[in-house]
Design an enzyme around this catalytic site. Structure first.
Site, PDB file in Angstrom:
ATOM      1  N   HIS A 479      95.803  -1.742  17.855  1.00 47.39           N
ATOM      2  CA  HIS A 479      96.058  -1.914  19.290  1.00 47.39           C
ATOM      3  C   HIS A 479      97.025  -1.044  19.515  1.00 47.39           C
ATOM      4  CE1 HIS A 479      96.161  -4.452  23.098  1.00 47.39           C
ATOM      5  NE2 HIS A 479      97.464  -4.056  22.978  1.00 47.39           N
ATOM      6  N   GLU A 480      98.175  -1.211  19.018  1.00 47.23           N
ATOM      7  CA  GLU A 480      99.469  -0.517  19.406  1.00 47.23           C
ATOM      8  C   GLU A 480      99.345   1.069  19.317  1.00 47.23           C
ATOM      9  OE1 GLU A 480     101.469  -2.027  21.062  1.00 47.23           O
ATOM     10  OE2 GLU A 480     100.780  -4.168  20.464  1.00 47.23           O
ATOM     11  N   HIS A 483      97.741   2.630  22.244  1.00 44.11           N
ATOM     12  CA  HIS A 483      98.737   2.964  23.206  1.00 44.11           C
ATOM     13  C   HIS A 483      99.396   4.432  23.523  1.00 44.11           C
ATOM     14  CE1 HIS A 483      98.795  -0.679  25.445  1.00 44.11           C
ATOM     15  NE2 HIS A 483      99.124  -1.582  24.627  1.00 44.11           N
ATOM     16  N   GLU A 502      96.386  -1.706  28.922  1.00 48.63           N
ATOM     17  CA  GLU A 502      96.138  -2.925  27.852  1.00 48.63           C
ATOM     18  C   GLU A 502      94.406  -2.966  27.764  1.00 48.63           C
ATOM     19  OE1 GLU A 502      98.336  -3.971  25.992  1.00 48.63           O
ATOM     20  OE2 GLU A 502      99.861  -3.768  27.145  1.00 48.63           O
TER      21      GLU A 502
END
Length: 803
Positions: A479-480, A483, A502
């Protein structure tokens, strides 16, 4: 200028007048003092007025051509000697010369991975002890407005960049022979527009200029949300000084950073992802449109490690015994809100039995990767872009370091370190070029209010991801990592459109994680459908429990992205402490993308996504930019009546509950209804081993049962070793404990509230709602133990529940 808002409940004001003037570069020179819990020093701002916002085609190459090679090439010029006033005194035993020496010929210490050793740009600038008159000097003066909160501003002055030897070549007007405001401003204008291939030279000149003496104090005033600076007689942004130095210090209660202790009990400070962003760390322009670069020198006691958003893998430079300095820089323009710093006694974790060299970080380009290489000129403002670097486009695994308190060494070795290379490689296989050249990963203290946070070149992860196997750690890491593309390289032009960051990261984490696990297509599909089912349930719960106005992805509707004439704006619900715990933008954004990928097919959707990344990296976008390009680039037969107007009506579709989990739920319900005494020949239920996501769904369905006996709960705990599972599973297990008052497992709840603070807020509410005296006592006892170290927003929400 002061906007009176309730700092706990109202919208967040962005005060900077970015329509008139923009900060192009920050130079920070700071000292970190743990005894006083203050960060103190100077920040130099290099500005560009509104007349220059549009990219200029002019350059100073002709001026440079007339100079000798050593005066034009970074790494060759003579050092510049700049007089410095008010030299900073670090200790009574430390002395400084009358001149600070800044080498314009800093040696290139880059290695082949694009990492650069630390080169200290020691500044000799001290903090002032006074401020100038802030009375009303007439409305005819131009006012520079910066976002600022919880800071003590001591002094503001103009920087005499003309005192830096060699910069006079940046003034192309022969009539400008006398040093004047126009002369200095022209130097800054040309400096901030140097071409990307001269970024090293540009950084060095910024450092030299930041050490130049002041040439006059500027008038300033502060209010709740801003710092306002003026110069008497400067009536327009063009006339206003384009290089200014601000002397300031933070306050211990400032909301941009958290002073706390790590898991080993050592002091540390870090940017916590505050709702007010970085305005309590340094005066800045907060609106996303204010894209800037930065470089920073940070001094701290020698026992501390300084990590920061920076392209270089900084190493400490010892200034004197007991004090070290760290230097970082960024050449890709980013919003000031993405700046991140962490100072603590971190230990660098290195894999004992595995090396990143075992995996190829670069390999030849192959024809099968053709859709990853979109040849063409980038659309963003000029900077050294990795998408135009042939070596970078094939780099599957970027260089990375992992830091954590020493007590977490074993946990990092078992999980995190082994997962980073395959997750980085998976991300590259899906989206192509990594936007950033390197990555630091830090396990932050227990009071961190989230499972993770991504910033340029650095990522924070919660300790909660390190327990219970690889699954939670892998998905959060993915997930990170996502980003880096969505949220950082491509940012939202309006912060209310959080789903652009997000939603994409939530959707991509599943794709990256399945790829990192090397799952077969049907296994990946099953895993992703299970996670979609879990998210659908969470979204339903969130819709029932949250105010309607906070469920809208675009609360400003047609006015999204609009600002006032000055550039100031307001972020709706930006200061609401409950907002940090809401997942609407994650979940609704995810389902929109999930729907589009299902409708178009993975091959069409991800082919488009790579094209979108290449087109918009380095830029800010709104929702319609994505949707319009999507519809323009998919075949007619796959549009299936999709349009920007109707797409929001259909995107919350979900799959059903997987049969395997439904069967396990049925077994446990049957066990729960069975009488305590059983006939000897009665067949025992055989329970299957469940994956973490399956286990979460099982527990969520069991939470819907009105009663579960202590015997059933004890058997459930023993069968699945629930106390040893990852934080997502343990959270549901704690909910079952609280709901059914399973007193034998209350210690599991206490442990969760103390060690998994990023996820524990909801449990406090459950403990209080039960109206059970013992549970309420447990909640208050845990809060008393942790409230001093707890994240401010979390503590505020919990306190409202308890008292």
């Amino acid at each position: 200028m002061d906007i009176q808002l309730d700092p706990a409940r109202d919208d967040l004001p962005l005060m900077a007048n970015t329509s008139h003037i923009l900060v192009k570069h920050y130079v920070l020179d700071l000292d970190v003092d743990f005894e006083s819990q203050v960060i103190e020093g100077t920040i130099v701002l290099f500005l560009e007025d509104g007349n220059r916002f549009k990219k200029q085609n002019s350059s100073i190459e002709e001026a440079c051509q007339s100079e000798s090679n050593k005066a034009c090439k970074f790494g060759m010029p003579e050092p510049c000697h700049i007089p410095v006033t008010n030299a900073r005194t670090f200790s009574s035993e430390m002395e400084y010369n009358d001149f600070a020496i800044c080498s314009k010929g800093e040696k290139d210490t880059s290695d082949k991975d694009g990492n650069h050793d630390n080169q200290e740009h020691a500044s000799g600038i001290s903090s002032s002890k006074y401020c100038c008159d802030t009375g009303n000097h007439g409305s005819e003066d131009f006012l520079l407005v910066l976002d600022c909160c919880d800071l003590s501003v001591l002094k503001v002055e103009e920087v005499d960049v003309a005192a830096v030897p060699g910069l006079e070549k940046f003034t192309r007007s022969p009539e400008l022979t006398v040093v004047s405001e126009e002369f200095r401003n022209q130097i800054v204008r040309e400096l901030v527009t140097l071409p990307a291939n001269r970024w090293r030279e540009q950084l060095d000149y910024y450092a030299c200029c930041s050490q130049a003496p002041g040439c006059g104090e500027l008038l300033f005033d502060t209010d709740t949300w801003s710092l306002q600076i003026r110069k008497t007689g400067a009536q327009t942004a063009t006339d206003f000084p384009h290089a200014i130095r601000i002397w300031y210090k933070t306050k211990p209660e400032g909301r941009s950073v958290t002073w706390t202790s790590d898991q080993s009990g050592r002091p540390c400070v870090y940017t916590v992802g505050s709702p007010i962003n970085n305005r309590a760390l340094f005066p800045c322009q907060e609106p996303p449109v204010a894209m800037s670069t930065w470089q920073a020198t940070v001094r701290a006691a020698a026992s501390f490690v300084v990590l920061m958003s920076g392209e270089n893998s900084a190493k400490p430079t010892q200034l004197w015994e007991g004090c070290s300095s760290w230097y970082y820089y960024v050449t890709m323009p980013m919003p000031a809100s993405t700046f991140t710093i962490a100072v603590g006694c971190w230990t660098e974790m290195k894999m004992e039995t595995w090396s990143s060299n075992d995996l190829a970080t670069e390999r030849p380009f192959s024809p099968s990767e053709a859709n990853f290489r979109h040849v063409g000129v980038c659309s963003h403002m000029e900077y050294p872009c990795r998408f135009q670097n042939a070596s970078a486009t094939t780099q599957e695994i970027i260089p990375h370091r992992v830091f954590a308190p020493v007590c977490l060494t074993g946990a990092c070795q078992e999980t995190l370190l082994r997962l980073i290379p395959p997750c980085l490689s998976a991300a590259h296989s899906v989206l192509g070029t990594h936007p950033f050249s390197r990555l630091d990963v830090l396990i932050v203290p227990a009071n961190f209010p989230s499972l993770g946070m991504a910033s340029p070149h650095i990522m924070f992860l919660s300790q909660s991801i390190l327990t219970g196997g690889n699954h939670l750690c892998g998905t959060r890491l993915c997930h990170e990592i996502a980003h880096a593309w969505f949220g950082l390289a491509i940012g939202a032009r309006d912060w209310t459109e959080e789903w652009l960051s997000e939603g994409f990261a939530t959707h991509l984490e599943d794709v990256f994680w399945a790829t990192a696990q090397q799952l077969a297509p049907h296994e990946a599909r099953e895993q992703q459908e299970l996670r979609a089912c879990l998210r659908w349930r969470r979204l339903q719960d969130e819709m029932q429990c949250s105010p309607e106005e906070m469920q809208v992805l675009r609360p400003s509707k047609d006015k999204t992205g609009h600002t006032s004439d000055s550039g100031a704006s307001v972020i709706k619900h930006g200061l609401n402490p409950e907002k940090i715990f809401m997942q609407v933008h994650y979940l609704k954004g995810y389902f929109l993308l999930w729907f589009l990928a299902k409708r178009l097919g993975d091959e069409t959707y991800f082919s488009f996504l790579r094209k979108f990344v290449h087109t918009f990296h380095g830029q800010l976008i709104l929702s319609q930019d994505f949707l319009q390009m999507l519809l323009e680039n998919i075949p007619e037969e796959k549009r299936l009546e999709l349009s920007v107007e109707n797409i929001h009506q259909d995107w919350l579709e979900s799959s059903g509950i997987p049969k395997q989990v439904r069967a396990e739920v049925t077994k446990w319900i049957r066990v729960n209804r069975r009488p305590r005494k059983r006939k000897r020949r009665e067949k025992e239920e055989v329970f299957e081993k469940l994956l973490p996501d399956q286990l979460v769904l099982l527990l969520e369905h069991l939470l819907e049962q009105k009663t579960l006996s202590p015997r059933t709960l004890q058997s459930l705990q023993r069968t699945y070793h629930l106390q040893d599972q990852d934080a997502e599973v343990r959270h549901r297990w704690c909910e079952l404990i609280v709901k059914h008052k399973f007193t034998k497992a209350y210690k599991n709840v206490e442990r969760f509230l103390q060690e998994d603070q990023a996820m524990g807020v909801y449990l406090y509410g459950e403990l209080m709602v039960s109206e059970d005296a013992r549970q309420q006592q447990l909640a208050r006892r845990c809060f008393e133990r942790t409230k001093e170290q707890m994240d401010r927003s979390s503590a505020q929400v919990v306190a409202e529940m308890l008292f």
